[in-house]
Design a protein around this motif. Structure first.
Motif, PDB file in Angstrom:
ATOM      1  N   LEU A  95      -3.179   5.750  -3.570  1.00 53.74           N
ATOM      2  CA  LEU A  95      -4.127   4.933  -2.810  1.00 53.74           C
ATOM      3  C   LEU A  95      -4.229   5.485  -1.395  1.00 53.74           C
ATOM      4  O   LEU A  95      -3.209   5.711  -0.734  1.00 53.74           O
ATOM      5  CB  LEU A  95      -3.655   3.477  -2.757  1.00 53.74           C
ATOM      6  N   ASN A  97      -5.963   4.304   2.035  1.00 50.52           N
ATOM      7  CA  ASN A  97      -6.689   3.282   2.783  1.00 50.52           C
ATOM      8  C   ASN A  97      -7.302   3.912   4.024  1.00 50.52           C
ATOM      9  O   ASN A  97      -6.660   4.048   5.062  1.00 50.52           O
ATOM     10  CB  ASN A  97      -5.736   2.147   3.184  1.00 50.52           C
ATOM     11  N   THR A 130      -4.057  -3.021  -0.739  1.00 53.14           N
ATOM     12  CA  THR A 130      -2.705  -2.505  -0.972  1.00 53.14           C
ATOM     13  C   THR A 130      -1.904  -3.411  -1.895  1.00 53.14           C
ATOM     14  O   THR A 130      -1.204  -2.937  -2.798  1.00 53.14           O
ATOM     15  CB  THR A 130      -1.972  -2.325   0.367  1.00 53.14           C
ATOM     16  N   ALA A 134      -0.503  -2.037  -5.283  1.00 56.30           N
ATOM     17  CA  ALA A 134       0.959  -1.934  -5.319  1.00 56.30           C
ATOM     18  C   ALA A 134       1.529  -2.721  -6.500  1.00 56.30           C
ATOM     19  O   ALA A 134       2.505  -2.290  -7.134  1.00 56.30           O
ATOM     20  CB  ALA A 134       1.560  -2.427  -4.010  1.00 56.30           C
ATOM     21  N   ILE A 145       1.097   5.421  -1.413  1.00 62.39           N
ATOM     22  CA  ILE A 145       0.089   4.726  -0.613  1.00 62.39           C
ATOM     23  C   ILE A 145       0.010   5.381   0.756  1.00 62.39           C
ATOM     24  O   ILE A 145       1.031   5.535   1.439  1.00 62.39           O
ATOM     25  CB  ILE A 145       0.447   3.233  -0.463  1.00 62.39           C
ATOM     26  N   ASN A 147      -1.685   4.830   4.352  1.00 63.09           N
ATOM     27  CA  ASN A 147      -2.395   3.925   5.249  1.00 63.09           C
ATOM     28  C   ASN A 147      -2.798   4.697   6.500  1.00 63.09           C
ATOM     29  O   ASN A 147      -1.939   5.157   7.254  1.00 63.09           O
ATOM     30  CB  ASN A 147      -1.516   2.733   5.629  1.00 63.09           C
ATOM     31  N   SER A 174       3.003  -1.076   7.465  1.00 64.99           N
ATOM     32  CA  SER A 174       3.402   0.074   6.647  1.00 64.99           C
ATOM     33  C   SER A 174       4.904   0.306   6.718  1.00 64.99           C
ATOM     34  O   SER A 174       5.536   0.639   5.706  1.00 64.99           O
ATOM     35  CB  SER A 174       2.650   1.329   7.110  1.00 64.99           C
ATOM     36  N   VAL A 188       5.324   4.965   0.750  1.00 65.64           N
ATOM     37  CA  VAL A 188       4.290   4.562   1.708  1.00 65.64           C
ATOM     38  C   VAL A 188       4.311   5.541   2.872  1.00 65.64           C
ATOM     39  O   VAL A 188       5.345   5.736   3.517  1.00 65.64           O
ATOM     40  CB  VAL A 188       4.515   3.126   2.223  1.00 65.64           C
TER      41      VAL A 188
END
Length: 271
Positions: A95, A97, A130, A134, A145, A147, A174, A188
């Motif tokens: 992911l 973002n 998220t 997640a 992930i 961010n 985060s 993350v």
């Protein structure tokens, strides 16, 4: 648990979901992910531009690239669209973002409706997306992930009050999320770029004066995208670019009074 993270280094056939994928860093991350064989799920508000990005991704990857209209300020739309993605496309491996915006104005002159919108997009929307992704990553015990925050989430300057507040929130979120998800096999990574030469500044600084002053220091969006994609499958806590901004941030933490003076000086305060 993070040993399965290494499986993401080979992006062939992996599913990558990107918000803010119609322009800027999000679009360029999509292109580079596609060159490495990923299947893209591209999310943004503007379908016309998003479809153009999807077409190029298909040509680069020879895999599917899905277009999902998504306004991350709308929590109900997030739920509806991501249910569709996870049910009909598959589990998301990575992911990114990337959706967000800023506005550089003195705080006392800011329209508070714009401030609220900024928090809904930059912080709450990121958190909604998220959480949903997640939850799915936890079931397969693997995922990463990214961010995208900002150096403004570490070093605040005048006229960036609301924007810095949103990015400080993303950094803090985060950092805590990283600790929660690490035992569950999910990495993350926070991305903290300095000024990047994208359309971001058309909204943040419509006059163009700020970008004109700092354009020689601005990062190439291609370089930022490359750093993000190169970190897939690795235990990278943060990506800070350019590196000297991270060194300045560390000095700021050690000498905050001097840091305040520096941040308000002509050297850094060019808005």
């Amino acid at each position: 648990m993070l040993t399965r993270l290494k499986e993401l280094r080979d992006l062939e056939g992996k599913i990558v979901l990107i918000t803010g994928a119609s322009s800027g860093v999000g679009k360029l991350v999509a292109f580079e992910m596609a060159t490495r064989g990923a299947t893209l799920v591209l999310c943004a508000r503007h379908l016309t531009e998003l479809r153009k990005v999807a077409q190029k991704c298909k040509e680069l990857s020879q895999h599917a690239a899905y277009v999902v209209q998504l306004d991350v300020s709308d929590s109900q739309m997030i739920d509806q669209q991501l249910i569709h993605v996870l049910r009909d496309i598959g589990s998301v491996d990575v992911l990114v973002n990337s959706a967000g915006f800023g506005l550089f104005e003195p705080f006392v002159e800011l329209d508070m409706a714009t401030v609220e919108k900024m928090f809904r997009v930059n912080v709450l929307g990121l958190m909604y997306v998220t959480q949903r992704i997640a939850q799915q990553m936890i079931t397969v015990k693997r995922g990463q992930i990214f961010n995208i925050a900002s150096v403004a989430g570490k070093i605040a300057t005048p006229k960036s009050t609301a924007y810095s507040a949103t990015k400080f929130a993303v950094v803090g979120f985060s950092n805590a999320l990283r600790l929660e998800l690490k035992p569950l096999g999910i990495q993350v990574t926070t991305v903290n770029p300095g000024p990047v030469e994208t359309n971001f500044f058309k909204t943040a600084d419509p006059s163009g004066n700020y970008f004109d002053r700092i354009k020689l220091l601005a990062l190439s969006p291609e370089k930022v995208a490359h750093q993000i994609v190169n970190a897939v499958g690795y235990k990278r806590r943060e990506i800070n670019a350019p590196l000297y901004m991270e060194l300045i941030h560390r000095g700021y933490e050690l000498f905050p009074n001097f840091g305040d003076q520096l941040a308000s000086s002509q050297l850094f305060n060019r808005k």
